[in-house]
Design a protein around this motif. Structure first.
Motif, PDB file in Angstrom:
ATOM      1  N   LEU A 127      47.757  15.190  62.380  1.00 36.26           N
ATOM      2  CA  LEU A 127      46.862  15.280  63.537  1.00 36.26           C
ATOM      3  C   LEU A 127      45.399  15.070  63.153  1.00 36.26           C
ATOM      4  O   LEU A 127      44.640  14.402  63.869  1.00 36.26           O
ATOM      5  N   HIS A 128      44.996  15.651  62.019  1.00 38.97           N
ATOM      6  CA  HIS A 128      43.581  15.724  61.673  1.00 38.97           C
ATOM      7  C   HIS A 128      43.198  14.943  60.416  1.00 38.97           C
ATOM      8  O   HIS A 128      42.001  14.823  60.120  1.00 38.97           O
ATOM      9  N   GLY A 129      44.183  14.471  59.692  1.00 42.63           N
ATOM     10  CA  GLY A 129      43.892  13.820  58.421  1.00 42.63           C
ATOM     11  C   GLY A 129      43.695  14.806  57.292  1.00 42.63           C
ATOM     12  O   GLY A 129      43.530  14.418  56.137  1.00 42.63           O
ATOM     13  N   VAL A 130      43.727  16.099  57.609  1.00 39.39           N
ATOM     14  CA  VAL A 130      43.528  17.160  56.620  1.00 39.39           C
ATOM     15  C   VAL A 130      44.113  18.451  57.194  1.00 39.39           C
ATOM     16  O   VAL A 130      44.178  18.635  58.419  1.00 39.39           O
ATOM     17  N   ALA A 131      44.570  19.331  56.319  1.00 43.57           N
ATOM     18  CA  ALA A 131      45.049  20.642  56.743  1.00 43.57           C
ATOM     19  C   ALA A 131      44.539  21.689  55.751  1.00 43.57           C
ATOM     20  O   ALA A 131      44.435  21.430  54.551  1.00 43.57           O
ATOM     21  N   ILE A 132      44.217  22.869  56.287  1.00 42.15           N
ATOM     22  CA  ILE A 132      43.803  23.997  55.454  1.00 42.15           C
ATOM     23  C   ILE A 132      44.801  25.127  55.661  1.00 42.15           C
ATOM     24  O   ILE A 132      44.975  25.618  56.780  1.00 42.15           O
ATOM     25  N   LEU A 133      45.471  25.522  54.595  1.00 39.72           N
ATOM     26  CA  LEU A 133      46.341  26.687  54.623  1.00 39.72           C
ATOM     27  C   LEU A 133      45.533  27.910  54.217  1.00 39.72           C
ATOM     28  O   LEU A 133      44.968  27.953  53.127  1.00 39.72           O
ATOM     29  N   TYR A 134      45.479  28.869  55.115  1.00 37.10           N
ATOM     30  CA  TYR A 134      44.817  30.143  54.851  1.00 37.10           C
ATOM     31  C   TYR A 134      45.921  31.185  54.778  1.00 37.10           C
ATOM     32  O   TYR A 134      46.548  31.517  55.787  1.00 37.10           O
ATOM     33  N   ASP A 135      46.203  31.683  53.573  1.00 36.34           N
ATOM     34  CA  ASP A 135      47.328  32.568  53.366  1.00 36.34           C
ATOM     35  C   ASP A 135      46.862  34.018  53.492  1.00 36.34           C
ATOM     36  O   ASP A 135      45.975  34.470  52.744  1.00 36.34           O
ATOM     37  N   CYS A 136      47.462  34.749  54.416  1.00 36.80           N
ATOM     38  CA  CYS A 136      46.981  36.061  54.851  1.00 36.80           C
ATOM     39  C   CYS A 136      47.761  37.176  54.168  1.00 36.80           C
ATOM     40  O   CYS A 136      48.991  37.259  54.308  1.00 36.80           O
ATOM     41  N   HIS A 137      47.051  38.065  53.475  1.00 36.32           N
ATOM     42  CA  HIS A 137      47.676  39.145  52.726  1.00 36.32           C
ATOM     43  C   HIS A 137      46.854  40.422  52.814  1.00 36.32           C
ATOM     44  O   HIS A 137      45.672  40.386  53.149  1.00 36.32           O
ATOM     45  N   SER A 138      47.499  41.535  52.439  1.00 36.11           N
ATOM     46  CA  SER A 138      46.765  42.786  52.250  1.00 36.11           C
ATOM     47  C   SER A 138      47.515  43.642  51.247  1.00 36.11           C
ATOM     48  O   SER A 138      48.706  43.447  50.982  1.00 36.11           O
ATOM     49  N   ILE A 139      46.806  44.622  50.690  1.00 36.64           N
ATOM     50  CA  ILE A 139      47.374  45.482  49.667  1.00 36.64           C
ATOM     51  C   ILE A 139      46.549  46.761  49.600  1.00 36.64           C
ATOM     52  O   ILE A 139      45.369  46.770  49.990  1.00 36.64           O
ATOM     53  N   ARG A 140      47.157  47.833  49.132  1.00 40.56           N
ATOM     54  CA  ARG A 140      46.408  49.074  48.940  1.00 40.56           C
ATOM     55  C   ARG A 140      45.257  48.851  47.954  1.00 40.56           C
ATOM     56  O   ARG A 140      45.371  48.060  47.018  1.00 40.56           O
ATOM     57  N   SER A 141      44.176  49.527  48.165  1.00 41.00           N
ATOM     58  CA  SER A 141      42.976  49.292  47.361  1.00 41.00           C
ATOM     59  C   SER A 141      43.037  49.949  45.983  1.00 41.00           C
ATOM     60  O   SER A 141      42.217  49.632  45.119  1.00 41.00           O
ATOM     61  N   HIS A 142      44.008  50.839  45.788  1.00 43.36           N
ATOM     62  CA  HIS A 142      44.108  51.530  44.495  1.00 43.36           C
ATOM     63  C   HIS A 142      45.573  51.571  44.073  1.00 43.36           C
ATOM     64  O   HIS A 142      46.371  52.324  44.633  1.00 43.36           O
ATOM     65  N   ILE A 143      45.934  50.741  43.081  1.00 45.63           N
ATOM     66  CA  ILE A 143      47.302  50.689  42.557  1.00 45.63           C
ATOM     67  C   ILE A 143      47.206  50.547  41.044  1.00 45.63           C
ATOM     68  O   ILE A 143      47.140  49.437  40.506  1.00 45.63           O
ATOM     69  N   PRO A 144      47.169  51.649  40.306  1.00 47.68           N
ATOM     70  CA  PRO A 144      46.964  51.583  38.858  1.00 47.68           C
ATOM     71  C   PRO A 144      47.986  50.727  38.117  1.00 47.68           C
ATOM     72  O   PRO A 144      47.663  50.160  37.072  1.00 47.68           O
ATOM     73  N   PHE A 145      49.214  50.633  38.627  1.00 45.20           N
ATOM     74  CA  PHE A 145      50.238  49.823  37.967  1.00 45.20           C
ATOM     75  C   PHE A 145      49.849  48.344  37.936  1.00 45.20           C
ATOM     76  O   PHE A 145      50.220  47.612  37.015  1.00 45.20           O
ATOM     77  N   LEU A 146      49.082  47.900  38.947  1.00 37.23           N
ATOM     78  CA  LEU A 146      48.732  46.480  39.056  1.00 37.23           C
ATOM     79  C   LEU A 146      47.310  46.163  38.617  1.00 37.23           C
ATOM     80  O   LEU A 146      47.047  45.062  38.138  1.00 37.23           O
ATOM     81  N   PHE A 147      46.380  47.083  38.805  1.00 40.60           N
ATOM     82  CA  PHE A 147      44.984  46.796  38.457  1.00 40.60           C
ATOM     83  C   PHE A 147      44.218  48.094  38.268  1.00 40.60           C
ATOM     84  O   PHE A 147      44.569  49.125  38.835  1.00 40.60           O
ATOM     85  N   GLU A 148      43.166  48.025  37.469  1.00 42.93           N
ATOM     86  CA  GLU A 148      42.334  49.194  37.212  1.00 42.93           C
ATOM     87  C   GLU A 148      41.336  49.401  38.348  1.00 42.93           C
ATOM     88  O   GLU A 148      40.871  48.446  38.971  1.00 42.93           O
ATOM     89  N   GLY A 149      40.990  50.646  38.575  1.00 43.90           N
ATOM     90  CA  GLY A 149      39.925  50.948  39.526  1.00 43.90           C
ATOM     91  C   GLY A 149      40.289  50.653  40.957  1.00 43.90           C
ATOM     92  O   GLY A 149      41.462  50.635  41.345  1.00 43.90           O
ATOM     93  N   ARG A 150      39.262  50.376  41.739  1.00 45.35           N
ATOM     94  CA  ARG A 150      39.432  50.114  43.161  1.00 45.35           C
ATOM     95  C   ARG A 150      39.261  48.625  43.435  1.00 45.35           C
ATOM     96  O   ARG A 150      38.324  47.989  42.939  1.00 45.35           O
ATOM     97  N   LEU A 151      40.160  48.081  44.216  1.00 49.31           N
ATOM     98  CA  LEU A 151      40.124  46.666  44.559  1.00 49.31           C
ATOM     99  C   LEU A 151      38.985  46.387  45.546  1.00 49.31           C
ATOM    100  O   LEU A 151      38.746  47.186  46.456  1.00 49.31           O
TER     101      LEU A 151
END
Length: 266
Positions: free
Chosen positions: A135-159
């Motif tokens: 349709l436009h000659g271009v497309a933008i995929l905006y991938d929508c996510h969310s996660i808890r801001s504090h998960i020590p198993f995955l990352f240090e500190g606050r996201l």
């Protein structure tokens, strides 16, 4: 069970929603343990948060839960973040590292789920990106996510509140990355980072091919920005969400305006 729901629009923006689904087939649910049945790692209410922000945007939403199979993981099971704690194509633990199965799926069962859920989602997403690009000659995929801001198993500190992922700039034109980064950074209400702990999942990395006029960017929001609390019952906060939706509306609107200039950009 319909694994994917598509709402077609005529904008150059396609919203991917791989983790809002909470459907779990009965034969899968009976194999989860009590921790798994909590479905704690859902992207709670993200479909509601983004609903109506950009008239004409196409949405592609998975209805199945990520514990059934994760639509944002490599179908061959390759890790997104080698050497770091993460969850796989069919997670064996939750984001806190706790086991979620009484009876974990074997390779045969994973293959069945991949065919029944993962493949239909990505077939639909690819079809919509192709349609919008036609349709436009271009497309933008905006991938929508969310996660808890504090998960020590995955990352240090606050996201940070806004976590933008472009696989270090590989999945979209620099102007797309810059526009989203600048809009997030200019607000005093939220913190943001670019290609920090979250650089974009398999979806962003797979579809982001700027040389082919397909641009992809992932937005991982801290759930503290729109939930009353990052804990059961995961209640949506209309007041928090209203403030956040203003910034998200600006991001999506600006990307739609930017899109025509992206033809041939990389």
């Amino acid at each position: 069970m319909t694994p994917v729901v598509v709402s077609r629009g005529d904008s150059p923006i396609v919203l991917g929603l791989p983790h809002t689904g909470t459907d779990v087939p009965g034969d899968v649910a009976e194999k989860l343990n009590d921790t798994g049945r909590l479905l704690a790692d859902t992207d709670w209410h993200i479909d509601r948060l983004y609903d109506g922000l950009l008239p004409g945007a196409t949405t592609v939403r998975a209805t199945f839960h990520r514990y059934v199979i994760d639509a944002n993981r490599d179908p061959e099971g390759v890790s997104l973040y080698p050497g770091q704690n993460t969850t796989g194509l069919v997670p064996l633990t939750d984001f806190d590292g706790r086991e979620i199965w009484d009876d974990p799926p074997d390779d045969t069962e994973v293959a069945v789920r991949r065919a029944a859920f993962h493949t239909p989602y990505h077939t639909a997403l690819q079809a919509e990106l192709d349609r919008v690009r036609d349709l436009h000659g271009v497309a933008i995929l905006y991938d929508c996510h969310s996660i808890r801001s504090h998960i020590p198993f995955l990352f240090e500190g606050r996201l940070p509140d806004f976590n933008i992922g472009t696989n270090n700039g590989a999945t979209c034109a620099s102007s797309v990355e810059r526009r989203v980064r600048d809009l997030c950074a200019k607000t005093d209400d939220y913190t943001s980072t670019l290609n920090g702990r979250f650089k974009g999942g398999w979806t962003t990395r797979h579809y982001g091919r700027p040389a082919e006029n397909l641009h992809a960017i992932q937005m991982e929001l801290a759930q503290s920005t729109y939930l009353a609390a990052e804990a059961p019952p995961w209640t949506y906060s209309p007041d928090k969400a209203a403030r956040l939706r203003e910034t998200l509306t600006q991001i999506l609107t600006d990307l739609a305006v930017l899109a025509p200039s992206l033809k041939g950009a990389s």
